[in-house]
Design a protein around this motif. Structure first.
Motif, PDB file in Angstrom:
ATOM      1  N   MET A  68      18.676  -9.937   2.065  1.00 17.20           N
ATOM      2  CA  MET A  68      18.108  -8.587   2.104  1.00 17.20           C
ATOM      3  C   MET A  68      16.603  -8.640   1.888  1.00 17.20           C
ATOM      4  N   ARG A  69      15.876  -7.973   2.747  1.00 18.93           N
ATOM      5  CA  ARG A  69      14.434  -7.869   2.572  1.00 18.93           C
ATOM      6  C   ARG A  69      14.154  -6.541   1.857  1.00 18.93           C
ATOM      7  N   LEU A  70      13.830  -6.667   0.566  1.00 15.01           N
ATOM      8  CA  LEU A  70      13.688  -5.526  -0.326  1.00 15.01           C
ATOM      9  C   LEU A  70      12.221  -5.172  -0.509  1.00 15.01           C
ATOM     10  N   PHE A  71      11.940  -3.878  -0.452  1.00 15.26           N
ATOM     11  CA  PHE A  71      10.599  -3.367  -0.762  1.00 15.26           C
ATOM     12  C   PHE A  71      10.753  -2.365  -1.892  1.00 15.26           C
ATOM     13  N   GLN A  72      10.116  -2.633  -3.038  1.00 15.47           N
ATOM     14  CA  GLN A  72      10.160  -1.689  -4.154  1.00 15.47           C
ATOM     15  C   GLN A  72       8.773  -1.105  -4.373  1.00 15.47           C
ATOM     16  N   ASN A  73       8.700   0.219  -4.310  1.00 15.97           N
ATOM     17  CA  ASN A  73       7.447   0.926  -4.560  1.00 15.97           C
ATOM     18  C   ASN A  73       7.533   1.668  -5.881  1.00 15.97           C
ATOM     19  N   SER A  74       6.473   1.560  -6.677  1.00  8.99           N
ATOM     20  CA  SER A  74       6.422   2.264  -7.948  1.00  8.99           C
ATOM     21  C   SER A  74       5.086   2.982  -8.066  1.00  8.99           C
ATOM     22  N   GLY A  75       4.742   3.369  -9.283  1.00  6.06           N
ATOM     23  CA  GLY A  75       3.489   4.061  -9.536  1.00  6.06           C
ATOM     24  C   GLY A  75       3.058   3.814 -10.963  1.00  6.06           C
ATOM     25  N   VAL A  76       1.842   4.213 -11.303  1.00  9.53           N
ATOM     26  CA  VAL A  76       1.327   3.986 -12.647  1.00  9.53           C
ATOM     27  C   VAL A  76       0.871   5.297 -13.271  1.00  9.53           C
ATOM     28  N   TYR A  77       1.054   5.414 -14.595  1.00  5.45           N
ATOM     29  CA  TYR A  77       0.566   6.584 -15.319  1.00  5.45           C
ATOM     30  C   TYR A  77      -0.960   6.553 -15.368  1.00  5.45           C
ATOM     31  N   PRO A  78      -1.602   7.701 -15.268  1.00  5.02           N
ATOM     32  CA  PRO A  78      -3.068   7.727 -15.421  1.00  5.02           C
ATOM     33  C   PRO A  78      -3.526   7.092 -16.732  1.00  5.02           C
ATOM     34  N   SER A  79      -2.745   7.290 -17.808  1.00  8.99           N
ATOM     35  CA  SER A  79      -3.139   6.732 -19.111  1.00  8.99           C
ATOM     36  C   SER A  79      -3.090   5.208 -19.127  1.00  8.99           C
ATOM     37  N   TYR A  80      -2.320   4.622 -18.224  1.00 12.20           N
ATOM     38  CA  TYR A  80      -2.186   3.163 -18.172  1.00 12.20           C
ATOM     39  C   TYR A  80      -3.303   2.510 -17.358  1.00 12.20           C
ATOM     40  N   LEU A  81      -3.977   3.286 -16.532  1.00 10.18           N
ATOM     41  CA  LEU A  81      -4.958   2.709 -15.613  1.00 10.18           C
ATOM     42  C   LEU A  81      -6.065   1.910 -16.310  1.00 10.18           C
ATOM     43  N   PRO A  82      -6.650   2.391 -17.419  1.00  7.17           N
ATOM     44  CA  PRO A  82      -7.680   1.564 -18.070  1.00  7.17           C
ATOM     45  C   PRO A  82      -7.169   0.179 -18.450  1.00  7.17           C
ATOM     46  N   ARG A  83      -5.960   0.101 -18.967  1.00 13.45           N
ATOM     47  CA  ARG A  83      -5.384  -1.205 -19.314  1.00 13.45           C
ATOM     48  C   ARG A  83      -5.163  -2.037 -18.059  1.00 13.45           C
ATOM     49  N   LEU A  84      -4.669  -1.411 -17.005  1.00 13.36           N
ATOM     50  CA  LEU A  84      -4.418  -2.138 -15.761  1.00 13.36           C
ATOM     51  C   LEU A  84      -5.705  -2.699 -15.184  1.00 13.36           C
ATOM     52  N   ARG A  85      -6.764  -1.899 -15.207  1.00 10.31           N
ATOM     53  CA  ARG A  85      -8.042  -2.373 -14.671  1.00 10.31           C
ATOM     54  C   ARG A  85      -8.568  -3.561 -15.488  1.00 10.31           C
ATOM     55  N   ALA A  86      -8.346  -3.526 -16.794  1.00 10.93           N
ATOM     56  CA  ALA A  86      -8.769  -4.650 -17.633  1.00 10.93           C
ATOM     57  C   ALA A  86      -7.949  -5.901 -17.311  1.00 10.93           C
ATOM     58  N   LEU A  87      -6.666  -5.739 -17.094  1.00 15.66           N
ATOM     59  CA  LEU A  87      -5.795  -6.866 -16.795  1.00 15.66           C
ATOM     60  C   LEU A  87      -6.135  -7.517 -15.458  1.00 15.66           C
ATOM     61  N   THR A  88      -6.588  -6.719 -14.509  1.00 12.45           N
ATOM     62  CA  THR A  88      -6.818  -7.219 -13.140  1.00 12.45           C
ATOM     63  C   THR A  88      -8.303  -7.407 -12.823  1.00 12.45           C
ATOM     64  N   ARG A  89      -9.136  -7.339 -13.831  1.00 10.24           N
ATOM     65  CA  ARG A  89     -10.583  -7.398 -13.606  1.00 10.24           C
ATOM     66  C   ARG A  89     -10.994  -8.650 -12.827  1.00 10.24           C
ATOM     67  N   ASN A  90     -10.371  -9.767 -13.116  1.00  8.64           N
ATOM     68  CA  ASN A  90     -10.746 -11.027 -12.463  1.00  8.64           C
ATOM     69  C   ASN A  90      -9.786 -11.433 -11.351  1.00  8.64           C
ATOM     70  N   CYS A  91      -8.930 -10.518 -10.930  1.00  7.34           N
ATOM     71  CA  CYS A  91      -7.969 -10.811  -9.859  1.00  7.34           C
ATOM     72  C   CYS A  91      -8.611 -10.492  -8.512  1.00  7.34           C
ATOM     73  N   THR A  92      -8.729 -11.494  -7.666  1.00 12.15           N
ATOM     74  CA  THR A  92      -9.442 -11.311  -6.400  1.00 12.15           C
ATOM     75  C   THR A  92      -8.518 -11.156  -5.198  1.00 12.15           C
ATOM     76  N   SER A  93      -7.228 -11.071  -5.425  1.00 15.94           N
ATOM     77  CA  SER A  93      -6.283 -10.897  -4.313  1.00 15.94           C
ATOM     78  C   SER A  93      -5.223  -9.879  -4.684  1.00 15.94           C
ATOM     79  N   PHE A  94      -4.559  -9.359  -3.662  1.00 17.78           N
ATOM     80  CA  PHE A  94      -3.461  -8.418  -3.878  1.00 17.78           C
ATOM     81  C   PHE A  94      -2.364  -9.072  -4.709  1.00 17.78           C
TER      82      PHE A  94
END
Length: 361
Positions: free
Chosen positions: A1-27
């Motif tokens: 099975m080729r599965l695609f799961q789509n989710s979303g993020v809370y606005p309050s979580y975005l600052p933490r997410l941006r910090a976690l991915t600051r040095n990530c240069t790819s999808f």
């Protein structure tokens, strides 16, 4: 099975997410950092968490993440988030589309899916007046009253539960728990029952170590700001005891850590599913080894008040239950241990995936 799961993020979580991915240069690096933080992991299917090559995951509302994929795959810089998501599904040759953000991507979006998609399933565990989910092949959640409301609309709907994240096992083993009572969640005066609960329990703070991590509403944040103190917003300010024990909201592994340091995890459902119980905090509290104290209601199979969790009837009763549990270490620890064992065995990721395969067949 080729599965695609789509989710979303809370606005309050975005600052933490941006910090976690600051040095990530790819999808892929950004997705790996997000999944590694375990935010929402109870909802993510086993192949996604295992990074199976046949499973694709994204947060379709994350502009930074999605535009990184668009750049890597030659899409126009002006492409909409919807266009990017559709391109991802087609590029992946998705067979089963599992969406945890159906309010954003409802029936109008479903009608644009490429022909490779043979089944569409959406999770939605909250009332959604005016939403159109008719184009989905199946709606799922773990609240029977919500499932029934979908069926009354003429939509196919089935029971499907969150699952225990095995990453919690290490946290559950922690025995150093200096926090007596922990609450993590949203705060709004419109959730009156929860607000009353938090006020009463915060009143125990002079003799009990109480800690809240509250995601405040916009008006509450404004009312408690220096400017807000000059405005007629007193009704939106939290009681002094609540403010005294409150810190900023936490997510992901920080949430796991906080639960692992708490003797009792307090839960209070909001008015969205009647007497149905089993919100995410129940799974997280049990999974990280905390003793769950939650409001009375109809719990999922295996969650047994008096055995592996304790329930409260009203805020005053919750305060009494807290003192009882803190005064009886053996009972509290046995209850927490039973809760962890039940949730890790009965709601494992393997079982969740096997059930999903049946739903998708």
């Amino acid at each position: 099975m080729r599965l695609f799961q789509n989710s979303g993020v809370y606005p309050s979580y975005l600052p933490r997410l941006r910090a976690l991915t600051r040095n990530c240069t790819s999808f892929e690096a950004q997705v790996a950092a997000f999944l590694g933080d375990r935010f929402g992991a109870a909802h993510f299917l086993q192949p996604v968490l295992n990074r199976d090559t046949a499973a694709f995951f994204t947060n379709g509302d994350d502009d930074v993440l999605q535009r990184q994929w668009a750049r890597e795959n030659g899409l126009s810089a002006n492409a909409t988030l919807e266009a990017i998501l559709l391109a991802q599904i087609e590029h992946h040759r998705t067979e089963v589309f599992y969406n945890i953000d159906p309010v954003r991507y409802g029936s109008a979006f479903l009608r644009k899916l490429p022909r490779c998609v043979r089944k569409s399933i959406a999770w939605r565990a909250a009332p959604s007046p005016g939403a159109d989910f008719a184009a989905y092949d199946l709606m799922v959640c773990n609240f029977p009253s919500i499932i029934e409301s979908y069926r009354q609309c003429g939509w196919q709907a089935q029971y499907f539960a969150p699952a225990h994240d095995a990453e919690m096992d290490v946290y559950a083993g922690n025995t150093d728990r200096p926090i007596d009572v922990l609450f993590v969640g949203g705060y709004s005066r419109h959730h009156r029952r929860r607000a009353q609960l938090l006020d009463v329990v915060a009143g125990l703070r002079r003799s009990v170590k109480v800690l809240y991590h509250l995601d405040r509403s916009r008006l509450t944040r404004l009312a408690e700001s220096p400017v807000g103190n000059l405005l007629p917003l007193a009704v939106h300010r939290r009681p002094s005891d609540v403010r005294a024990v409150s810190q900023d909201p936490i997510f992901g592994r920080d949430l796991y850590t906080a639960i692992s340091r708490a003797k009792i995890v307090l839960n209070g459902a909001i008015d969205m599913a009647g007497l149905d119980r089993g919100n995410m905090r129940c799974f997280e509290a049990m999974g990280c080894g905390g003793a769950l104290l939650s409001d009375e209601g109809n719990y999922p199979q295996g969650m047994s008040p008096g055995a592996n969790l304790q329930t409260w009837h009203d805020p005053a009763d919750a305060a009494r239950r807290i003192r009882e549990l803190l005064d009886d270490d053996a009972r509290r620890n046995d209850m927490a241990r039973a809760g962890y064992e039940m949730i890790s065995q009965n709601y494992s990721k393997h079982r969740q995936w096997q059930q999903f395969l049946q739903l998708a067949s």
